[in-house]
Design an enzyme around this catalytic site. Structure first.
Site, PDB file in Angstrom:
ATOM      1  CE  LYS A  22      -0.898   1.024   1.763  1.00 31.18           C
ATOM      2  NZ  LYS A  22      -0.642   0.400   2.977  1.00 31.18           N
TER       3      LYS A  22
ATOM      4  CD  GLU B  65       2.281  -8.441   3.775  1.00 34.86           C
ATOM      5  OE1 GLU B  65       3.423  -8.040   3.553  1.00 34.86           O
ATOM      6  OE2 GLU B  65       1.405  -7.775   4.334  1.00 34.86           O
TER       7      GLU B  65
ATOM      8  CG  ASP C  58      -0.761  -1.985   6.036  1.00 28.05           C
ATOM      9  OD1 ASP C  58      -0.289  -0.973   5.513  1.00 28.05           O
ATOM     10  OD2 ASP C  58      -0.190  -3.099   6.012  1.00 28.05           O
TER      11      ASP C  58
ATOM     12  CG  HIS D 198      -2.954  -3.115  -1.218  1.00 27.82           C
ATOM     13  ND1 HIS D 198      -2.681  -1.985  -1.946  1.00 27.82           N
ATOM     14  CD2 HIS D 198      -1.983  -3.181  -0.274  1.00 27.82           C
ATOM     15  CE1 HIS D 198      -1.597  -1.410  -1.463  1.00 27.82           C
ATOM     16  NE2 HIS D 198      -1.161  -2.105  -0.445  1.00 27.82           N
TER      17      HIS D 198
ATOM     18  CE  LYS E 157       2.218  -5.963   7.889  1.00 27.55           C
ATOM     19  NZ  LYS E 157       2.730  -6.045   6.512  1.00 27.55           N
TER      20      LYS E 157
HETATM   21  C1  BG6 Z   1       1.760  -2.270   1.654  1.00 30.69           C
HETATM   22  C2  BG6 Z   1       1.468  -2.470   3.113  1.00 30.69           C
HETATM   23  O1  BG6 Z   1       0.868  -1.365   1.091  1.00 30.69           O
HETATM   24  O2  BG6 Z   1       1.652  -3.515   0.975  1.00 30.69           O
HETATM   25  C3  BG6 Z   1       2.424  -3.468   3.708  1.00 30.69           C
HETATM   26  O3  BG6 Z   1       1.599  -1.227   3.786  1.00 30.69           O
HETATM   27  C4  BG6 Z   1       2.402  -4.755   2.920  1.00 30.69           C
HETATM   28  O4  BG6 Z   1       2.117  -3.713   5.079  1.00 30.69           O
HETATM   29  C5  BG6 Z   1       2.579  -4.484   1.438  1.00 30.69           C
HETATM   30  O5  BG6 Z   1       3.471  -5.548   3.389  1.00 30.69           O
HETATM   31  C6  BG6 Z   1       2.358  -5.746   0.626  1.00 30.69           C
HETATM   32  O6  BG6 Z   1       2.686  -5.489  -0.705  1.00 30.69           O
HETATM   33  P1  BG6 Z   1       3.206  -6.641  -1.653  1.00 30.69           P
HETATM   34  O7  BG6 Z   1       3.406  -5.982  -2.975  1.00 30.69           O
HETATM   35  O8  BG6 Z   1       4.488  -7.153  -1.039  1.00 30.69           O
HETATM   36  O9  BG6 Z   1       2.151  -7.700  -1.657  1.00 30.69           O
END
Ligand code: BG6
Length: 521
Positions: free
Chosen positions: A186, A254, A273, A278, A378
């Site tokens: 993605k 995050e 994003d 997700h 974030k």
């Molecule tokens: C990615 C996003 O797909 O997933 C990022 O582009 C994000 O911005 C990340 O930080 C988060 O993934 P995880 O596995 O750390 O939760």
């Protein structure tokens, strides 16, 4: 973030552990699904970050765990000029950084590692790559099976896929031995039209069964566990509907900021994003009906039904369903961090959202009237990914006289990060002569009683690509349905006159804008 849930969880006074697992099930037997066919993985964009941080460490780890055939080749290619030796050295350092370098095994693994220079828009360059791959194939006596992993910016997907196809590399052997697959990550487009356009380009040279659209969330062990939890136990599914569930909160918080990705993120923002991919996958796994079989297309059929049932937002009243935010300066994990607009590469006037909470309803029998709160942002207070199911209050409280009207409803938490766990809270009597309730939490920790390694998400997806299993990958109809839902929302946010007014600032290190509270009322 559902603050009350988090607070309650921290204050939970008692923890009850699970019984030991069934002794008949050894974790050893779950480690590897099978060795991938011999062949090669061609990483297009191998000089980049993703290759060093994720792809090669995952391949090496698969190799250590006997998931890769001995005659499996890894060929990196990119615009940068590198010799095989330089590429190997770079990858060795990457493994060292990842803390998984085993020098003895590396000696053998690195013999299967090559690098070829390519120009993504130049056919001649891919034709010479094709010759080179065939030579390597012959030299190592391996099968003519190929995975093309596009580790390049999405703007280059179309041309790279086209060059691979035109160079004859996407053709599958007519006798049936020798497959060709392409992996894209993605974002799959930036709205519905571009997603359809990208798909058309991929389909010019690859058939659907050859295309693997990665969402690394799907390969997380605890995310995969959601379906097992729901459909391999008889006790939860009867409660999993509007009669018993009050609301569902799905959170991916995050602490990281935009890091070095401003160029991409300024164009994407949190909705493209995190939500288009997700968050939608977590929503589907939580809300879907049981498929008749645990098989890739049947599972994906059920997910698609969830996406079809999402009630579109009234664009004129976006604020009733959506809160957008952007981080300001603050303190995260004890460190001062700058505001989003002061990050390198970010427009000082940027209106890109770094946070969103969305209130979603689904128009179907199971979920009518139940709000799903999807939150991602974030620079929040903690890195935390979880699904919280809040059950309804008891219909009648016989403890009203002593305890008042409200009894905290039961809550079930599917923890994905940092705690890979399932916990259920319920009320018990506090020991003592007075009638007092106390909430207790029963925790199942995913790692408990598990002795083997937990594969990284990339290991799992790479193995599945090589095994040709589509279960953990997006199907195009799902991609399009999610874009069909989000595109008008994005358009509404990006074109409205008071764009700045619908973007709430929040201090880094907090749980996001206060306006989220209004959405949850
Ligand atoms: C990615 C996003 O797909 O997933 C990022 O582009 C994000 O911005 C990340 O930080 C988060 O993934 P995880 O596995 O750390 O939760």
């Amino acid at each position: 973030m559902d603050n009350t849930d988090t607070m309650a969880k921290r204050n939970s006074p008692a923890v009850v552990g699970p019984k030991s697992p069934d002794p008949d099930i050894s974790s050893e037997s779950c480690l590897m699904e099978g060795i991938a066919d011999p062949g090669m993985i061609v990483i297009v964009g191998a000089s980049g970050d993703l290759t060093a941080r994720k792809i090669v460490p995952a391949l090496f780890s698969l190799y250590l765990n006997n998931g890769l055939s001995d005659s499996f080749l890894v060929v990196g290619c990119a615009r940068t000029r590198l010799s095989d030796r330089e590429f190997r050295e770079k990858m060795r350092n990457a493994l060292k950084t990842a803390g998984i370098l085993d020098d003895r095994k590396w000696q053998i693994f690195s013999r299967s590692l090559y690098y070829r220079r390519v120009d993504y828009g130049e056919l001649a360059s891919f034709q010479s790559l094709a010759d080179s791959l065939k030579e390597l194939n012959k030299k190592h006596g391996t099968e003519w099976n190929r995975v093309f992993y596009l580790a390049i910016p999405p703007s280059l997907y179309k041309s790279a896929a086209e060059m691979i196809g035109k160079a004859g590399l996407s053709t599958e052997n007519r006798e049936g031995n020798g497959w060709a697959r392409i992996v894209v990550e993605k974002p799959f487009g930036r709205d519905l039209d571009t997603a359809i356009d990208l798909d058309r380009s991929l389909h010019k040279h690859f058939k659907e069964h050859q295309i693997f659209r990665i969402d690394h969330y799907l390969a997380k062990e605890t995310v995969q566990n959601i379906l097992m939890f729901r459909f391999a136990n008889a006790i939860f599914e009867p409660l999993w509907n509007r009669r018993y569930i009050d609301s569902v909160s799905i959170t991916a918080a995050e602490t990281l900021g935009v890091e070095h990705r401003a160029g991409y993120y300024e164009q994407a923002g949190v909705l493209r994003d995190m939500f288009q991919n997700h968050m939608m996958q977590l929503l589907a796994l939580t809300a879907m009906d049981p498929p008749s079989q645990f098989e890739a297309d049947r599972v994906r059929d059920e997910k698609v039904k969830v996406y079809r049932a999402i009630r579109p937002f009234p664009i004129s009243r976006l604020q009733d369903h959506l809160v957008l935010g952007q981080y300001g300066a603050g303190t995260v994990e004890g460190k001062r961090v700058p505001a989003y607009r002061d990050e390198q590469g970010v427009d000082p006037q940027s209106l890109t959202p770094t946070f969103a909470t969305m209130k979603i309803f689904m128009d179907n029998w199971r979920w009518q009237g139940v709000p799903f709160f999807l939150t991602s942002g974030k620079r929040l207070a903690e890195k935390r990914t979880e699904i919280v199911i809040r059950f309804k209050e008891v219909p009648h409280s016989m403890f009203r006289q002593t305890l008042g009207e409200q009894i905290t409803p039961n809550r079930l938490i599917l923890g994905i990060y940092p705690d890979e766990k399932i916990s259920i809270t319920f009320q018990t009597k506090n020991p003592g002569p007075r009638v007092c309730l106390r909430p207790v939490t029963m925790d199942f920790n995913y790692n408990q009683d598990h002795t083997g390694p937990l594969p990284d998400a990339y290991e799992k997806v790479l193995l599945d690509v090589m095994l040709g299993d589509h279960m953990l990958f997006w199907r195009q109809d799902g991609v399009e349905l999610c874009w069909a839902f989000l595109t008008p929302v994005l358009k509404g946010c990006e074109t409205c006159v008071d764009r700045a007014e619908i973007l709430f600032p929040y201090e880094s290190g907090t749980w996001g804008p206060k306006a989220v509270g209004d959405l949850k009322k």
